[in-house]
Design a protein around this motif. Sequence first.
Motif, PDB file in Angstrom:
ATOM      1  N   GLU A  65       0.812  -1.216   0.000  1.00 44.85           N
ATOM      2  CA  GLU A  65       0.000   0.000   0.000  1.00 44.85           C
ATOM      3  C   GLU A  65       0.846   1.267   0.000  1.00 44.85           C
ATOM      4  OE1 GLU A  65      -3.906   1.651   2.378  1.00 44.85           O
ATOM      5  OE2 GLU A  65      -2.293   0.741   3.563  1.00 44.85           O
ATOM      6  N   GLU A  66       1.847   1.338   0.882  1.00 43.14           N
ATOM      7  CA  GLU A  66       2.613   2.576   1.025  1.00 43.14           C
ATOM      8  C   GLU A  66       3.753   2.695   0.016  1.00 43.14           C
ATOM      9  OE1 GLU A  66       3.692   3.786   4.928  1.00 43.14           O
ATOM     10  OE2 GLU A  66       1.854   3.051   5.850  1.00 43.14           O
ATOM     11  N   LEU A  67       4.370   1.561  -0.330  1.00 42.17           N
ATOM     12  CA  LEU A  67       5.515   1.601  -1.248  1.00 42.17           C
ATOM     13  C   LEU A  67       5.171   1.147  -2.661  1.00 42.17           C
ATOM     14  CD1 LEU A  67       8.392   0.298   1.061  1.00 42.17           C
ATOM     15  CD2 LEU A  67       7.550   2.636   0.743  1.00 42.17           C
ATOM     16  N   ARG A  70       4.934  -4.759  -5.869  1.00 35.19           N
ATOM     17  CA  ARG A  70       4.018  -5.728  -6.470  1.00 35.19           C
ATOM     18  C   ARG A  70       4.623  -7.121  -6.588  1.00 35.19           C
ATOM     19  NH1 ARG A  70       3.654  -1.312  -9.807  1.00 35.19           N
ATOM     20  NH2 ARG A  70       4.680  -2.420 -11.520  1.00 35.19           N
ATOM     21  N   GLN A  71       5.771  -7.348  -5.906  1.00 31.94           N
ATOM     22  CA  GLN A  71       6.395  -8.661  -5.935  1.00 31.94           C
ATOM     23  C   GLN A  71       6.766  -9.065  -4.510  1.00 31.94           C
ATOM     24  OE1 GLN A  71       8.723  -9.392  -9.892  1.00 31.94           O
ATOM     25  NE2 GLN A  71       9.632  -7.605  -8.923  1.00 31.94           N
ATOM     26  N   VAL A  88      -3.237 -10.564   1.501  1.00 31.30           N
ATOM     27  CA  VAL A  88      -2.968  -9.200   1.940  1.00 31.30           C
ATOM     28  C   VAL A  88      -2.387  -8.384   0.788  1.00 31.30           C
ATOM     29  CG1 VAL A  88      -1.659  -7.749   3.532  1.00 31.30           C
ATOM     30  CG2 VAL A  88      -2.604  -9.929   4.324  1.00 31.30           C
ATOM     31  N   ALA A  89      -1.418  -8.956   0.083  1.00 21.58           N
ATOM     32  CA  ALA A  89      -0.791  -8.243  -1.031  1.00 21.58           C
ATOM     33  C   ALA A  89      -1.817  -7.900  -2.110  1.00 21.58           C
ATOM     34  CB  ALA A  89       0.341  -9.082  -1.617  1.00 21.58           C
ATOM     35  N   GLN A  93      -2.546  -4.573  -3.976  1.00 20.51           N
ATOM     36  CA  GLN A  93      -1.958  -4.636  -5.312  1.00 20.51           C
ATOM     37  C   GLN A  93      -2.524  -5.881  -5.997  1.00 20.51           C
ATOM     38  OE1 GLN A  93      -0.110  -2.402  -6.776  1.00 20.51           O
ATOM     39  NE2 GLN A  93       0.434  -1.110  -5.031  1.00 20.51           N
ATOM     40  N   PRO A  94      -3.682  -5.757  -6.656  1.00 22.82           N
ATOM     41  CA  PRO A  94      -4.357  -6.935  -7.216  1.00 22.82           C
ATOM     42  C   PRO A  94      -3.524  -7.738  -8.210  1.00 22.82           C
ATOM     43  CG  PRO A  94      -5.843  -5.065  -7.148  1.00 22.82           C
ATOM     44  CD  PRO A  94      -4.478  -4.537  -6.805  1.00 22.82           C
TER      45      PRO A  94
END
Length: 276
Positions: A65-67, A70-71, A88-89, A93-94
């Motif tokens: 969310e903050e940074l 996506r990996q 959670v990820a 970040q879908p």
Amino acid sequence: MDAHTELGQDRAHSARMYDYYLGGKTNYRADREAAAGVLRVYPGALVAARENRGFMHRATRYAAEELGIRQFFDIGTGIPTEPNLYQVAHRFQPDARVVYTDNDPIVLAYDRALLTAGPPAAIAYIDADVREPETILERAAETLDFDEPVALSLVALLHFIPRGDDPHRLVARLTERLATGSLLVLSHATTDFDLPDSTHTVAAAARAYEEKGLMLGRVTREEMGAFFEGLELAAPGLVPTSEWRPDLDLAEGLQRLPGMISPDEVGVWAGVGRKP
């Protein structure tokens, strides 16, 4: 050899004991008996496990969310519980890609089932040992782009790696491969918070593990900090798991009051470092 023995169900396993502490169902009699022995001398193991899991959730949220990372590369996955790291990820970040790594056959079986629950192109599993960093990195590169930021999670793993295998060297080798902007998310058991006059300590828990042929290594704050050499520690730095960014907790309506959880109940250092 029957399946019960082949899968190691007749002897305690640290990942399945952890599942028991978390209230999971993927554990067996040997695991429950070993966990009961630990709880007799360290009742805080239940709190420690839950706080460690919460730290993983919050660190993953921070990365996604903050940074905008996506990996995600999770080594020492353990038995999957919900919400899992990929859940959670993907909440933030879908299109995030996640690689899980473990070397336990029962974990492998459950993670194979997990793969069917998420986008198959976004989740991969590596059956390998953290003590084989070159193999892990090579296979992870089939899913992850190491030229872009990756959040590497080594959560409650390294205290099961003997000092003779040089955990600090293993972490350095893994982070060396990461791109600028990547994160190292790490937690590790410690006796730094043990109360001097208490018999309910992490040191006592470690002895209970050893009686079952398992290990529970401990680090000092200085040794914990050495894992982050060359990285920039994110605020609030090295803290007990319960004190790492509780504002990011995913539990709805959770209010964490100061002093609600004492460090001796947690017994685990936590930190997140960013590669400059």
